[in-house]
Write an enzyme that holds these catalytic residues in place. Structure first.
Site, PDB file in Angstrom:
ATOM      1  N   ARG A 162       0.861  -1.221   0.060  1.00  0.00           N
ATOM      2  CA  ARG A 162      -0.069  -0.183   0.088  1.00  0.00           C
ATOM      3  C   ARG A 162       0.780   1.190   0.114  1.00  0.00           C
ATOM      4  O   ARG A 162       0.455   2.166   0.799  1.00  0.00           O
ATOM      5  CB  ARG A 162      -1.010  -0.062   1.364  1.00  0.00           C
ATOM      6  CG  ARG A 162      -1.900  -1.200   1.187  1.00  0.00           C
ATOM      7  CD  ARG A 162      -2.954  -0.885   0.042  1.00  0.00           C
ATOM      8  NE  ARG A 162      -4.135  -2.007   0.251  1.00  0.00           N
ATOM      9  CZ  ARG A 162      -4.236  -3.210  -0.063  1.00  0.00           C
ATOM     10  NH1 ARG A 162      -3.034  -3.561  -0.529  1.00  0.00           N
ATOM     11  NH2 ARG A 162      -5.157  -3.762   0.033  1.00  0.00           N
ATOM     12  N   SER A 237     -10.532  -0.687   2.755  1.00  0.00           N
ATOM     13  CA  SER A 237      -9.743  -0.763   4.148  1.00  0.00           C
ATOM     14  C   SER A 237      -9.480   0.590   4.634  1.00  0.00           C
ATOM     15  O   SER A 237      -8.828   1.445   4.091  1.00  0.00           O
ATOM     16  CB  SER A 237      -8.594  -1.653   3.901  1.00  0.00           C
ATOM     17  OG  SER A 237      -8.789  -2.896   3.660  1.00  0.00           O
ATOM     18  N   GLU A 333      -5.115   3.886   6.124  1.00  0.00           N
ATOM     19  CA  GLU A 333      -4.569   3.678   4.889  1.00  0.00           C
ATOM     20  C   GLU A 333      -5.079   4.822   3.902  1.00  0.00           C
ATOM     21  O   GLU A 333      -4.455   5.132   2.743  1.00  0.00           O
ATOM     22  CB  GLU A 333      -4.812   2.220   4.409  1.00  0.00           C
ATOM     23  CG  GLU A 333      -4.437   1.586   2.915  1.00  0.00           C
ATOM     24  CD  GLU A 333      -5.547   1.124   2.174  1.00  0.00           C
ATOM     25  OE1 GLU A 333      -6.103   1.814   1.310  1.00  0.00           O
ATOM     26  OE2 GLU A 333      -5.689  -0.167   2.280  1.00  0.00           O
TER      27      GLU A 333
HETATM   28  N1  EPU Z   1     -10.894 -10.623  10.066  1.00  0.00           N
HETATM   29  C1  EPU Z   1     -11.554 -10.697  11.199  1.00  0.00           C
HETATM   30  N2  EPU Z   1     -12.573  -9.909  11.557  1.00  0.00           N
HETATM   31  C2  EPU Z   1     -12.775  -8.930  10.405  1.00  0.00           C
HETATM   32  C3  EPU Z   1     -12.057  -8.773   9.219  1.00  0.00           C
HETATM   33  C4  EPU Z   1     -11.010  -9.723   9.140  1.00  0.00           C
HETATM   34  O1  EPU Z   1     -11.167 -11.458  12.078  1.00  0.00           O
HETATM   35  O2  EPU Z   1     -13.680  -8.139  10.752  1.00  0.00           O
HETATM   36  C5  EPU Z   1      -9.820 -11.565  10.045  1.00  0.00           C
HETATM   37  C6  EPU Z   1     -10.238 -12.543   9.031  1.00  0.00           C
HETATM   38  O3  EPU Z   1     -10.717 -13.496   9.720  1.00  0.00           O
HETATM   39  C7  EPU Z   1      -8.838 -13.138   8.248  1.00  0.00           C
HETATM   40  C8  EPU Z   1      -8.058 -11.875   8.155  1.00  0.00           C
HETATM   41  O4  EPU Z   1      -8.588 -10.964   9.226  1.00  0.00           O
HETATM   42  O5  EPU Z   1      -8.127 -13.985   8.940  1.00  0.00           O
HETATM   43  C9  EPU Z   1      -7.898 -11.301   6.809  1.00  0.00           C
HETATM   44  O6  EPU Z   1      -9.179 -10.769   6.525  1.00  0.00           O
HETATM   45  P1  EPU Z   1      -9.522 -10.357   4.881  1.00  0.00           P
HETATM   46  O7  EPU Z   1      -9.160 -11.853   4.172  1.00  0.00           O
HETATM   47  O8  EPU Z   1     -10.883  -9.883   4.669  1.00  0.00           O
HETATM   48  O9  EPU Z   1      -8.416  -9.427   4.451  1.00  0.00           O
HETATM   49  P2  EPU Z   1      -7.924  -8.140   5.289  1.00  0.00           P
HETATM   50  O10 EPU Z   1      -6.349  -8.437   5.553  1.00  0.00           O
HETATM   51  O11 EPU Z   1      -8.649  -7.837   6.317  1.00  0.00           O
HETATM   52  C10 EPU Z   1      -6.739  -7.154   3.047  1.00  0.00           C
HETATM   53  C11 EPU Z   1      -6.740  -5.927   2.311  1.00  0.00           C
HETATM   54  C12 EPU Z   1      -8.160  -5.522   1.416  1.00  0.00           C
HETATM   55  C13 EPU Z   1      -8.280  -6.781   0.444  1.00  0.00           C
HETATM   56  C14 EPU Z   1      -8.207  -8.198   1.462  1.00  0.00           C
HETATM   57  C15 EPU Z   1      -8.351  -9.319   0.532  1.00  0.00           C
HETATM   58  C16 EPU Z   1      -5.359  -4.107   3.578  1.00  0.00           C
HETATM   59  C17 EPU Z   1      -5.291  -3.180   4.447  1.00  0.00           C
HETATM   60  N3  EPU Z   1      -6.609  -4.705   3.215  1.00  0.00           N
HETATM   61  O12 EPU Z   1      -7.669  -7.163   3.942  1.00  0.00           O
HETATM   62  O13 EPU Z   1      -7.992  -4.560   0.699  1.00  0.00           O
HETATM   63  O14 EPU Z   1      -9.396  -6.783  -0.113  1.00  0.00           O
HETATM   64  O15 EPU Z   1      -6.726  -8.336   1.985  1.00  0.00           O
HETATM   65  O16 EPU Z   1      -7.004  -9.492  -0.294  1.00  0.00           O
HETATM   66  O17 EPU Z   1      -4.356  -4.831   3.288  1.00  0.00           O
HETATM   67  C18 EPU Z   1      -8.480  -2.266   0.866  1.00  0.00           C
HETATM   68  O18 EPU Z   1      -7.341  -2.080   0.554  1.00  0.00           O
HETATM   69  O19 EPU Z   1      -9.316  -1.029   0.534  1.00  0.00           O
HETATM   70  C19 EPU Z   1      -8.787  -3.468   0.657  1.00  0.00           C
HETATM   71  C20 EPU Z   1     -10.303  -3.872   0.874  1.00  0.00           C
END
Ligand code: EPU
Length: 337
Positions: A162, A237, A333
């Site tokens: 990012r 995010s 972010e």
């Molecule tokens: N999780 C929770 N609770 C929540 C959300 C997530 O426990 O409310 C846990 C999930 O269970 C999982 C982990 O966190 O174990 C990861 O969750 P998720 O796959 O939804 O991905 P993220 O790390 O929360 C990142 C990106 C997203 C992208 C997703 C999928 C960042 C800041 N965000 O989210 O990007 O869509 O991975 O690749 O890196 C964005 O940048 O705007 C964005 C949406």
């Protein structure tokens, strides 16, 4: 090209926040863009693309430039690769759909990300194991100071999680006008092992996925977790996933044995900020017209008439709570203005 006064920016940011711009101009040609940048009476300029990564906390006293350059063209190709140049004002997801339709591989995991092509490199957008840098070949940008056009190759952009040169040394100095992507025409490299893509494909009963299938799976996952900005204002995010030292993570595991992590190096792991925010009790919390999304705690939302300053205060409360509970600082972010 017309400079308008006192324009509401509500339709121009995906949070749907109602800040006013004292001056506003929409540019759809390079010539207009050059001309606008030479105007001397607007020292304060704000460049807006899709407005999908910003939190407007106050009115903007200056000239908002809405970049609306359009056009997608193939600049060269061979048997394996195609180089596609897209203008900055193209809507990101429409560009992805163009690639899917033409069977150009590389961006399928990045389906349905809000925003425009020209702003995608700034924060090196990423999802489901793919980042923009993986398909980026070069971009053209116009210097705000002297209007020369410069080309940035991939190595010039210092892409990171990012992050890019456009958030650091080059911040506020350039407007990206087009991006050229290197995409595959055959032997597509599929990324299906991140997150829930594999299980989504299984549910779709697809054994040998195409890029079209992956795009469909990603769209289904995103639609189930992330609010559609047309219905509930948000900017994806709100925070980055923090990197923490492994030793700190090991200590935290004693109290929070189910804390997930992504290994980064020998020394660091990345912790999903969404998990921390959920554990801190914020998931689905609503305060007046704003809050934390019920399906993904990393997303702050505007239910209609929230103020940017309210969302900023909520984000600060979340940061302080995470710091207190876990000794981890999480960084926004989105760009805060
Ligand atoms: N999780 C929770 N609770 C929540 C959300 C997530 O426990 O409310 C846990 C999930 O269970 C999982 C982990 O966190 O174990 C990861 O969750 P998720 O796959 O939804 O991905 P993220 O790390 O929360 C990142 C990106 C997203 C992208 C997703 C999928 C960042 C800041 N965000 O989210 O990007 O869509 O991975 O690749 O890196 C964005 O940048 O705007 C964005 C949406």
């Amino acid at each position: 090209m017309k400079i308008k006064q006192n324009i509401s920016l509500k339709p121009y940011n995906t949070f749907g926040l109602d800040a006013l711009a004292s001056h506003f101009v929409e540019v759809s040609t390079m010539e207009d863009l050059r001309q606008v940048l030479t105007l001397k009476n607007y020292p304060n300029k704000l460049v807006l693309g899709g407005g999908s990564n910003m939190l407007l906390t106050q009115n903007f006293n200056g000239l908002v430039i809405h970049v609306n350059l359009k056009g997608i063209e193939i600049v060269s190709e061979n048997d394996d690769f195609v180089f596609v140049k897209a203008a900055a004002g193209e809507v990101w997801h429409e560009f992805v759909m163009y690639c899917i339709h033409n069977d150009f591989g590389g961006v399928e995991n990045l389906s349905l990300i809000p925003g425009n092509v020209g702003t995608a490199p700034i924060q090196n957008i990423g999802a489901y194991g793919v980042e923009l840098k993986d398909v980026f070949y070069a971009c053209e940008a116009i210097s705000i100071e002297n209007q020369t056009i410069e080309t940035f190759k991939k190595t010039d952009c210092h892409f990171d999680y990012r992050n890019s040169i456009f958030k650091n040394e080059a911040k506020g100095k350039y407007i990206i006008t087009s991006v050229t992507f290197q995409l595959t025409k055959r032997n597509h490299q599929l990324h299906i092992h991140y997150g829930t893509i594999a299980s989504e494909l299984e549910a779709m009963q697809i054994k040998i996925p195409t890029i079209q299938d992956i795009s469909k799976a990603v769209i289904a996952i995103r639609e189930s977790k992330l609010p559609n900005p047309k219905e509930i204002g948000n900017s994806g995010s709100f925070f980055k996933n923090p990197m923490v030292q492994k030793s700190h993570y090991q200590n935290l595991l004693q109290n929070f044995p189910d804390m997930p992590n992504y290994p980064i190096s020998n020394e660091y792991v990345k912790i999903p900020a969404g998990w921390l925010i959920e554990k801190a009790g914020f998931k689905g919390k609503r305060f007046d017209d704003y809050g934390v999304h019920k399906n993904q705690a990393l997303v702050l939302v505007n239910y209609g008439n929230a103020k940017g300053s309210d969302i900023l205060k909520l984000s600060e409360l979340i940061q302080k709570t995470i710091e207190r509970l876990f000794g981890i600082s999480i960084e926004a972010e989105v760009n805060i203005l």
